[in-house]
Design an enzyme around this catalytic site. Structure first.
Site, PDB file in Angstrom:
ATOM      1  N   HIS A  57      16.322  28.642 -15.422  1.00 28.39           N
ATOM      2  CA  HIS A  57      15.752  28.562 -16.578  1.00 28.39           C
ATOM      3  C   HIS A  57      14.570  27.597 -16.431  1.00 28.39           C
ATOM      4  O   HIS A  57      14.994  26.284 -16.898  1.00 28.39           O
ATOM      5  CB  HIS A  57      16.487  28.370 -17.692  1.00 28.39           C
ATOM      6  CG  HIS A  57      15.893  28.616 -18.956  1.00 28.39           C
ATOM      7  ND1 HIS A  57      16.678  29.433 -20.038  1.00 28.39           N
ATOM      8  CD2 HIS A  57      14.762  28.321 -19.514  1.00 28.39           C
ATOM      9  CE1 HIS A  57      15.680  29.191 -21.319  1.00 28.39           C
ATOM     10  NE2 HIS A  57      14.667  28.463 -20.570  1.00 28.39           N
ATOM     11  N   HIS A  59      10.203  26.403 -16.941  1.00 34.30           N
ATOM     12  CA  HIS A  59       8.960  26.765 -17.202  1.00 34.30           C
ATOM     13  C   HIS A  59       7.942  26.181 -16.518  1.00 34.30           C
ATOM     14  O   HIS A  59       7.746  24.769 -16.365  1.00 34.30           O
ATOM     15  CB  HIS A  59       8.702  26.325 -18.815  1.00 34.30           C
ATOM     16  CG  HIS A  59       9.713  26.882 -19.858  1.00 34.30           C
ATOM     17  ND1 HIS A  59       9.512  28.177 -20.337  1.00 34.30           N
ATOM     18  CD2 HIS A  59      10.868  26.748 -20.315  1.00 34.30           C
ATOM     19  CE1 HIS A  59      10.377  28.575 -21.218  1.00 34.30           C
ATOM     20  NE2 HIS A  59      11.301  27.691 -21.144  1.00 34.30           N
ATOM     21  N   ASP A 148      11.859  34.247 -23.381  1.00 39.52           N
ATOM     22  CA  ASP A 148      12.110  33.000 -23.582  1.00 39.52           C
ATOM     23  C   ASP A 148      11.169  32.262 -24.310  1.00 39.52           C
ATOM     24  O   ASP A 148      10.022  32.226 -24.128  1.00 39.52           O
ATOM     25  CB  ASP A 148      12.832  32.100 -22.721  1.00 39.52           C
ATOM     26  CG  ASP A 148      13.236  30.701 -22.880  1.00 39.52           C
ATOM     27  OD1 ASP A 148      14.292  30.824 -23.694  1.00 39.52           O
ATOM     28  OD2 ASP A 148      12.635  29.816 -22.576  1.00 39.52           O
ATOM     29  N   HIS A 175      16.943  34.187 -25.135  1.00 35.89           N
ATOM     30  CA  HIS A 175      16.600  33.136 -26.053  1.00 35.89           C
ATOM     31  C   HIS A 175      17.262  33.555 -27.576  1.00 35.89           C
ATOM     32  O   HIS A 175      16.277  34.119 -28.247  1.00 35.89           O
ATOM     33  CB  HIS A 175      15.466  32.720 -26.025  1.00 35.89           C
ATOM     34  CG  HIS A 175      14.824  31.733 -27.045  1.00 35.89           C
ATOM     35  ND1 HIS A 175      14.636  30.464 -26.672  1.00 35.89           N
ATOM     36  CD2 HIS A 175      14.979  31.587 -28.210  1.00 35.89           C
ATOM     37  CE1 HIS A 175      14.428  29.467 -27.839  1.00 35.89           C
ATOM     38  NE2 HIS A 175      14.541  30.373 -28.916  1.00 35.89           N
ATOM     39  N   HIS A 210      20.554  28.865 -22.940  1.00 33.58           N
ATOM     40  CA  HIS A 210      21.002  27.259 -23.463  1.00 33.58           C
ATOM     41  C   HIS A 210      21.732  27.564 -24.933  1.00 33.58           C
ATOM     42  O   HIS A 210      21.328  27.157 -25.911  1.00 33.58           O
ATOM     43  CB  HIS A 210      19.513  26.806 -23.894  1.00 33.58           C
ATOM     44  CG  HIS A 210      18.458  27.646 -24.430  1.00 33.58           C
ATOM     45  ND1 HIS A 210      18.470  28.451 -25.463  1.00 33.58           N
ATOM     46  CD2 HIS A 210      17.308  27.878 -23.861  1.00 33.58           C
ATOM     47  CE1 HIS A 210      17.487  29.183 -25.668  1.00 33.58           C
ATOM     48  NE2 HIS A 210      16.600  28.738 -24.610  1.00 33.58           N
ATOM     49  N   ASN A 255      14.379  23.196 -28.310  1.00 33.25           N
ATOM     50  CA  ASN A 255      14.946  24.456 -29.094  1.00 33.25           C
ATOM     51  C   ASN A 255      15.752  25.098 -28.061  1.00 33.25           C
ATOM     52  O   ASN A 255      15.137  25.505 -26.832  1.00 33.25           O
ATOM     53  CB  ASN A 255      13.760  25.208 -29.473  1.00 33.25           C
ATOM     54  CG  ASN A 255      14.192  26.486 -30.411  1.00 33.25           C
ATOM     55  OD1 ASN A 255      15.224  26.487 -30.876  1.00 33.25           O
ATOM     56  ND2 ASN A 255      13.291  27.545 -30.044  1.00 33.25           N
ATOM     57  N   ASP A 282      16.314  24.416 -18.586  1.00 34.87           N
ATOM     58  CA  ASP A 282      15.291  24.775 -19.546  1.00 34.87           C
ATOM     59  C   ASP A 282      14.037  23.612 -19.447  1.00 34.87           C
ATOM     60  O   ASP A 282      13.576  23.218 -20.342  1.00 34.87           O
ATOM     61  CB  ASP A 282      15.829  24.506 -20.960  1.00 34.87           C
ATOM     62  CG  ASP A 282      14.842  25.359 -21.942  1.00 34.87           C
ATOM     63  OD1 ASP A 282      13.889  25.901 -21.369  1.00 34.87           O
ATOM     64  OD2 ASP A 282      15.078  25.315 -23.218  1.00 34.87           O
ATOM     65  N   HIS A 286       5.571  19.204 -21.430  1.00 34.26           N
ATOM     66  CA  HIS A 286       4.359  19.065 -22.374  1.00 34.26           C
ATOM     67  C   HIS A 286       3.838  17.986 -21.973  1.00 34.26           C
ATOM     68  O   HIS A 286       4.452  16.915 -21.565  1.00 34.26           O
ATOM     69  CB  HIS A 286       5.030  19.250 -23.815  1.00 34.26           C
ATOM     70  CG  HIS A 286       5.735  20.594 -24.139  1.00 34.26           C
ATOM     71  ND1 HIS A 286       4.909  21.802 -24.387  1.00 34.26           N
ATOM     72  CD2 HIS A 286       6.999  20.773 -24.337  1.00 34.26           C
ATOM     73  CE1 HIS A 286       5.890  22.628 -24.646  1.00 34.26           C
ATOM     74  NE2 HIS A 286       6.957  22.241 -24.735  1.00 34.26           N
ATOM     75  N   GLY A 301      10.515  21.068 -26.223  1.00 34.78           N
ATOM     76  CA  GLY A 301      10.903  21.114 -24.858  1.00 34.78           C
ATOM     77  C   GLY A 301      10.809  19.539 -24.170  1.00 34.78           C
ATOM     78  O   GLY A 301      10.301  18.757 -24.249  1.00 34.78           O
TER      79      GLY A 301
END
Ligand code: DOR
Ligand code: ZN
Length: 404
Positions: A57, A59, A148, A175, A210, A255, A282, A286, A301
């Site tokens: 998981h 991003h 997700d 999610h 998560h 989240n 996760d 950002h 995040g």
């Protein structure tokens, strides 16, 4: 050839000193002591040597959000974190809901990734929960499906996706978030309960991302007790070590959010009693600019790929709360099995995906050392054991600690 000298591997749940010899992309020998014969020797004293970890998981933000992270920076950070494999979530632009869009991500992976990246396909077109992705054509190109970032609340659509997942032996990573209760604990567990019933009915492989509430773990524990082994779940390090009273700034905003101390303790309980199958970061980069907004307007995040292994090693393995075998299951073997990924391990003939983590010398995580493009971590300034000394992927050194 590379010789990993004087490290300890896990055998029968104990640390045992072994040397490991790597030739090209393969482990060719594991023995009590292997003589140096003009090999490149990596000093693994003080380290635990184990298969490279798998994070199902993350991003990676590319294509579409390269100001936050790229496949290059994200996989370099993952290599530093001790990973051989990451699975990249599909909240991207374009969204991998069809083969053309997926290809765009695959081309960048081919060009830039320093470790394996297995992309998810989305469940719905643009993760909009309206129209099903092109799952028939995507099915032989991905291991898993996910929307997700958002919950799938369109039950008809979810059931169709589950049936296709079952047909093609894909897993859906959920999610779980009910659109009525949203970030409240019920937002998670209402969705979890509903999706368990649906997954039981269809019989597909279904993985909850998560998890963070007592009621979610109770529902998953119950399903497993009743023999539904297709239902699995993951927890993230932040939900194990932080609660809502510790929130200092937007680097504690994600989240699902940090929850009550009771929920944190229930997350630990689920980790210790075997309800939890997988640890996942996760990793959600950002930019500073986005995270500098006032709390309610900042995005959800935190980055986590560089700190997951140290946090888990320090808080759970070093404290004897989880065994070495369980540590490897949570980080390597369970994700490999549950997501049906290509196999490797510490055995002669295996592809050489091997890490050495320093379990003797603590290290304080600093902003300067972060390889991710974004710096949104609540763990900066924290001291842990278990940071990576070497990461060997496919027989090549993709990370070595500075000065080594
Ligand atoms: O905190 C989160 N960040 N949770 C998610 O579900 C999505 C993720 C993101 O993409 O930033
Ligand atoms: Zn999520």
């Amino acid at each position: 050839m590379i010789l990993l000298k004087n490290g300890s591997i896990v055998l029968n749940n104990k640390l045992v000193k072994k040397d490991i010899l790597i030739d090209k992309d393969l482990i060719i020998k594991i023995d009590d002591s292997i003589d140096n014969n003009n090999y490149e020797v990596l000093d693994c004293k003080n380290t635990l040597v184990m298969p490279g970890a798998i994070d199902v998981h993350v991003h990676l933000r590319e294509p579409g959000f390269e100001n936050k992270e790229t496949i290059l920076t994200g996989t370099k950070a993952a290599a530093k974190g001790g990973f051989s494999v990451v699975m990249s979530m599909p909240n991207l632009k374009p969204c991998p809901h069809n083969v053309d869009n997926l290809r765009k991500q695959e081309e960048i992976i081919k060009r830039d990734a320093v470790i394996n990246v297995y992309p998810y396909a989305s469940v719905s077109v643009n993760e909009e929960d309206k129209e099903l992705s092109d799952i028939d054509l995507l099915s032989d190109k991905v291991y898993a499906l996910s929307d997700d970032g958002r919950g799938v609340n369109n039950i008809e659509l979810l059931e169709k996706a589950m049936k296709l997942a079952e047909k093609y032996n894909l897993i859906i990573a959920s999610h779980a978030e009910d659109s009525v209760y949203k970030y409240a604990p019920a937002g998670e567990y209402v969705a979890v309960r509903r999706e368990i019933e649906l997954a039981k009915k269809v019989g597909c492989k279904y993985h909850f991302c998560h998890m963070s509430t007592k009621e979610s773990f109770e529902a998953i524990r119950e399903a497993k007790k009743n023999g539904y082994n297709n239902i699995t779940c993951e927890v993230a390090p932040h939900h194990l070590v932080l609660n809502e009273t510790m929130i200092k700034n937007t680097n504690y905003k994600m989240n699902p959010p940090l929850r009550s101390e009771e929920n944190r303790l229930e997350t630990i309980k689920a980790l210790l009693d075997g309800t939890v199958d997988v640890l996942a970061s996760d990793h959600a980069p950002h930019t500073k600019e986005e995270k500098n907004r006032e709390y309610d307007k900042a995005p959800n995040g935190i980055i986590g790929i560089e700190t997951m292994i140290p946090i888990i090693y320090t808080n759970f393995v070093r404290n004897n709360l989880i065994s070495l075998d369980r540590f490897l299951d949570l980080l390597v073997y369970n994700p490999m099995r549950i997501f049906n990924l290509p196999k490797y391990g510490l055995y002669e003939g295996s592809v050489a995906n091997v890490i050495a983590i320093d379990i003797t010398n603590p290290h304080t995580y600093s902003e300067d050392e972060i390889l991710s493009k974004s710096k949104n971590s609540p763990f900066i300034g924290q001291t842990y054991y278990g940071f990576t000394k070497y990461n060997i992927f496919n027989g090549k050194i993709v990370y070595r600690k500075e000065g080594e």
